[in-house]
Design a protein around this motif. Structure first.
Motif, mmCIF file in Angstrom:
data_model
loop_
_atom_site.group_PDB
_atom_site.id
_atom_site.type_symbol
_atom_site.label_atom_id
_atom_site.label_comp_id
_atom_site.label_asym_id
_atom_site.label_seq_id
_atom_site.Cartn_x
_atom_site.Cartn_y
_atom_site.Cartn_z
ATOM 1 N N ALA A 16 67.993 -23.933 12.069
ATOM 2 C CA ALA A 16 69.037 -24.285 11.106
ATOM 3 C C ALA A 16 70.134 -23.220 11.051
ATOM 4 O O ALA A 16 71.323 -23.538 11.029
ATOM 5 N N GLN A 17 69.742 -21.952 11.044
ATOM 6 C CA GLN A 17 70.753 -20.890 10.969
ATOM 7 C C GLN A 17 71.556 -20.818 12.273
ATOM 8 O O GLN A 17 72.752 -20.543 12.255
ATOM 9 N N ARG A 18 70.868 -21.071 13.393
ATOM 10 C CA ARG A 18 71.608 -21.112 14.659
ATOM 11 C C ARG A 18 72.594 -22.274 14.659
ATOM 12 O O ARG A 18 73.719 -22.153 15.151
ATOM 13 N N ARG A 19 72.181 -23.413 14.097
ATOM 14 C CA ARG A 19 73.079 -24.571 13.972
ATOM 15 C C ARG A 19 74.284 -24.216 13.111
ATOM 16 O O ARG A 19 75.419 -24.576 13.414
ATOM 17 N N GLY A 20 74.029 -23.501 12.015
ATOM 18 C CA GLY A 20 75.135 -23.073 11.170
ATOM 19 C C GLY A 20 76.091 -22.148 11.900
ATOM 20 O O GLY A 20 77.309 -22.244 11.744
ATOM 21 N N LEU A 21 75.544 -21.229 12.722
ATOM 22 C CA LEU A 21 76.404 -20.346 13.520
ATOM 23 C C LEU A 21 77.220 -21.139 14.531
ATOM 24 O O LEU A 21 78.395 -20.841 14.768
ATOM 25 N N ASP A 22 76.602 -22.168 15.133
ATOM 26 C CA ASP A 22 77.336 -22.998 16.095
ATOM 27 C C ASP A 22 78.512 -23.721 15.431
ATOM 28 O O ASP A 22 79.614 -23.779 15.976
ATOM 29 N N VAL A 23 78.256 -24.281 14.254
ATOM 30 C CA VAL A 23 79.313 -24.992 13.534
ATOM 31 C C VAL A 23 80.419 -24.022 13.116
ATOM 32 O O VAL A 23 81.614 -24.325 13.223
ATOM 33 N N THR A 24 80.035 -22.844 12.665
ATOM 34 C CA THR A 24 81.031 -21.836 12.300
ATOM 35 C C THR A 24 81.879 -21.444 13.497
ATOM 36 O O THR A 24 83.111 -21.299 13.403
ATOM 37 N N ARG A 40 80.910 -28.606 8.261
ATOM 38 C CA ARG A 40 79.939 -27.843 7.498
ATOM 39 C C ARG A 40 78.558 -28.429 7.756
ATOM 40 O O ARG A 40 78.355 -29.646 7.675
ATOM 41 N N VAL A 41 77.623 -27.554 8.086
ATOM 42 C CA VAL A 41 76.256 -28.010 8.334
ATOM 43 C C VAL A 41 75.594 -28.344 7.004
ATOM 44 O O VAL A 41 75.749 -27.620 6.011
ATOM 45 N N ASP A 42 74.905 -29.469 6.972
ATOM 46 C CA ASP A 42 74.258 -29.935 5.747
ATOM 47 C C ASP A 42 72.798 -29.485 5.757
ATOM 48 O O ASP A 42 71.950 -30.085 6.433
ATOM 49 N N LEU A 43 72.493 -28.415 5.039
ATOM 50 C CA LEU A 43 71.134 -27.866 4.976
ATOM 51 C C LEU A 43 70.359 -28.540 3.851
ATOM 52 O O LEU A 43 70.833 -28.591 2.706
ATOM 53 N N GLN A 44 69.167 -29.036 4.180
ATOM 54 C CA GLN A 44 68.323 -29.685 3.184
ATOM 55 C C GLN A 44 66.888 -29.191 3.327
ATOM 56 O O GLN A 44 66.372 -29.072 4.443
ATOM 57 N N ALA A 45 66.252 -28.911 2.208
ATOM 58 C CA ALA A 45 64.858 -28.451 2.219
ATOM 59 C C ALA A 45 63.931 -29.589 2.613
ATOM 60 O O ALA A 45 64.123 -30.738 2.210
ATOM 61 N N MET A 46 62.934 -29.261 3.411
ATOM 62 C CA MET A 46 61.960 -30.244 3.878
ATOM 63 C C MET A 46 60.644 -30.054 3.129
ATOM 64 O O MET A 46 60.289 -28.948 2.739
ATOM 65 N N VAL A 61 53.834 -25.480 0.149
ATOM 66 C CA VAL A 61 55.083 -25.042 -0.492
ATOM 67 C C VAL A 61 56.264 -25.848 0.035
ATOM 68 O O VAL A 61 57.166 -26.226 -0.697
ATOM 69 N N GLY A 62 56.297 -26.149 1.336
ATOM 70 C CA GLY A 62 57.398 -26.900 1.926
ATOM 71 C C GLY A 62 57.317 -26.880 3.427
ATOM 72 O O GLY A 62 56.499 -26.166 4.018
ATOM 73 N N GLY A 63 58.186 -27.647 4.044
ATOM 74 C CA GLY A 63 58.171 -27.745 5.498
ATOM 75 C C GLY A 63 59.333 -27.064 6.168
ATOM 76 O O GLY A 63 59.612 -27.331 7.336
ATOM 77 N N GLY A 64 60.062 -26.244 5.440
ATOM 78 C CA GLY A 64 61.186 -25.539 6.053
ATOM 79 C C GLY A 64 62.526 -26.143 5.674
ATOM 80 O O GLY A 64 62.704 -26.626 4.551
ATOM 81 N N VAL A 65 63.475 -26.147 6.594
ATOM 82 C CA VAL A 65 64.841 -26.598 6.327
ATOM 83 C C VAL A 65 65.299 -27.519 7.444
ATOM 84 O O VAL A 65 64.952 -27.335 8.614
ATOM 85 N N SER A 66 66.081 -28.524 7.066
ATOM 86 C CA SER A 66 66.651 -29.471 8.028
ATOM 87 C C SER A 66 68.154 -29.246 8.137
ATOM 88 O O SER A 66 68.841 -29.064 7.117
ATOM 89 N N ALA A 67 68.673 -29.261 9.357
ATOM 90 C CA ALA A 67 70.116 -29.073 9.600
ATOM 91 C C ALA A 67 70.614 -30.108 10.596
ATOM 92 O O ALA A 67 71.422 -29.826 11.467
#
Length: 467
Positions: A16-24, A40-46, A61-67
């Motif tokens: 997800a963070q790499r995806r955000g860097l790519d979009v930036t 803008r990358v749409d980050l959502q909790a999984m 607790v959760g499954g991470g983040v979706s981008a």
């Protein structure tokens, strides 16, 4: 909960963070690209159970983040407002250009304008009135009369050429419109397929919206977004683009300015021939073809006819040096028998002795009639007053359009600035996002290291006794 699940959480964080860097990086790369909308990358909790049941119990607790989704930042209201304001600005620009060309054709104020030619012509009659026995004075008057006729013909020829050029420009404009409409239809099809396949199409949408804005400026188009990612293009209530289907437009009507009254130029659909109410540059050019230029052609024709009628009537009441009564000075066409217009006004008198300067036959030293003709300039309904009224009204009309254009330019600039504040790339903001994604990526990598050390402790050291 498995210890290995933490690796999955860290993996989604890294991705997800790499995806955000790519979009930036994409935003920064297109900071100067015309029509580009920042993304803008749409980050959502999984994680979490979407359908809880009696035996569906999870302590995760959760499954991470979706981008997976990348959103294109765009304001639909501002886009629609921009289309409207650009259309109005382009229409006023076309009208201002048409009026400016008419001013150039009349050459006012200036030494070569029709007003200056009229002044010199009246002064020529006064010279003949002061020196009726001198043929050079009469010859100079004929030259000034011929120059006036030439000036009227030149001004009318300029208006005719302006009309022809405007029609040709509108024809070329419609060719560009058809090309843009076809391109929008193709992009709609590509975006529809990409959307159905779950593929990103933000850059394609930017290209399409840029074309729609160009169509708004050229022909007054507006865009209507569809549910499948497509945009319909509508002009004057007629849909030019519906999904991937495009409708062509063409120019119908008179091909010469003389036919405007019976068959006015108009934009029609091809095929079908339905008349379409346009906007933008096309509307301004149509106004020039149907209203602006023909109006001043008619007024210039009326001026030429008024000058000919006034001088012919007055000249017929006097006598020349040979004692013959004065005849018509101006006529229409080569034969001089056609109705006088600015396009065909012709000087009929070529012999200086035939200039009727005397009130009595044989009055070689009598110039009173030439003086009387010179006083026609003072008549409240004379040619001079009519022409000055024409020039003043043209100046007022041009001033109003230019003032409206100046106001509209400010409004359009403000709307564009508002659009840019929403959709434009801000380098300071992107640098902040880049640092944020960079630190988050580093933290996710550190999480992987921590989980790796934990698993190493669990696998290699747990259960070893006595060592």
């Amino acid at each position: 909960m498995s210890t290995f699940s933490g690796l999955n959480t860290a993996t989604t964080a890294l991705w997800a963070q790499r995806r955000g860097l790519d979009v930036t990086g994409q935003n920064i790369a297109n900071v100067n690209t015309v029509g580009y909308s920042r993304q803008r990358v749409d980050l959502q909790a999984m994680g979490g159970n979407t359908v809880p049941a009696f035996f569906s119990v999870s302590h995760a607790v959760g499954g991470g983040v979706s981008a997976d989704d990348v959103e294109r930042i765009r304001d639909a209201f501002l886009e629609a407002r921009a289309q409207q304001e650009h259309a109005t600005s382009s229409r006023l620009t076309a009208e201002a250009d048409a009026l400016g060309q008419i001013e150039q054709a009349l050459r006012e104020p200036g030494d070569t304008g029709i007003q200056a030619l009229l002044t010199e012509m009246w002064a020529g009659w006064e010279d003949v009135g002061n020196n009726p026995h001198e043929e050079p004075a009469r010859g100079q008057l004929l030259e000034r009369l011929d120059t006036l006729a030439g000036g009227l013909r030149s001004a009318r020829a300029s208006l005719d050429q302006q009309w022809d050029q405007t029609r040709e420009n509108l024809q070329t404009l419609l060719i560009d419109v058809n090309n843009a409409v076809a391109a929008v239809a193709e992009l709609n099809q590509a975006i529809q397929r990409a959307t159905a396949s779950g593929l990103p199409a933000n850059e394609l949408a930017d290209r399409r919206d840029t074309l729609v804005l160009e169509l708004a400026a050229t022909i007054g188009a507006t865009g209507r977004a569809g549910s499948d990612g497509t945009v319909d293009v509508v002009v004057g209530g007629i849909t030019l683009v519906a999904g991937s289907t495009a409708t062509r437009v063409g120019l119908a009507g008179a091909t010469e300015s003389g036919g405007v009254g019976s068959d006015a130029p108009r934009i029609v659909t091809v095929p079908g021939g339905a008349t379409m109410r346009s906007g933008g540059t096309a509307e301004g050019q149509l106004a020039a073809l149907v209203d602006i230029v023909p109006e001043y052609q008619q007024r210039l024709d009326a001026l030429a006819a008024g000058i000919a009628a006034a001088l012919n009537s007055a000249h017929a009441e006097g006598y020349g040096l040979d004692g013959a009564p004065g005849g018509a000075i101006f006529g229409g066409g080569a034969s001089g028998t056609d109705p006088v217009t600015a396009a065909n006004i012709t000087l009929l008198v070529t012999d200086p002795r035939r200039v009727a300067a005397s009130k009595v036959p044989g009055g070689a030293l009598d110039g009173s009639h030439a003086d009387a003709i010179a006083q026609l300039r003072l008549q409240p309904t004379g040619p001079d007053v009519s022409y000055r009224r024409l020039v003043v009204e043209l100046g007022v009309q041009t001033s109003v359009v230019e003032r409206n254009l100046g106001i509209q330019a400010v409004i359009t600039a403000q709307v564009d600035a508002s659009r840019e504040s929403v959709a434009g790339v801000n380098l300071d903001e992107e640098m902040t996002n880049m640092l944020s994604f960079q630190h988050a990526y580093s933290a996710a990598g550190r999480l992987v290291t921590a989980i790796d050390e934990t698993l190493d402790q669990l696998i290699n050291r747990t259960g070893l006794v006595g060592r």
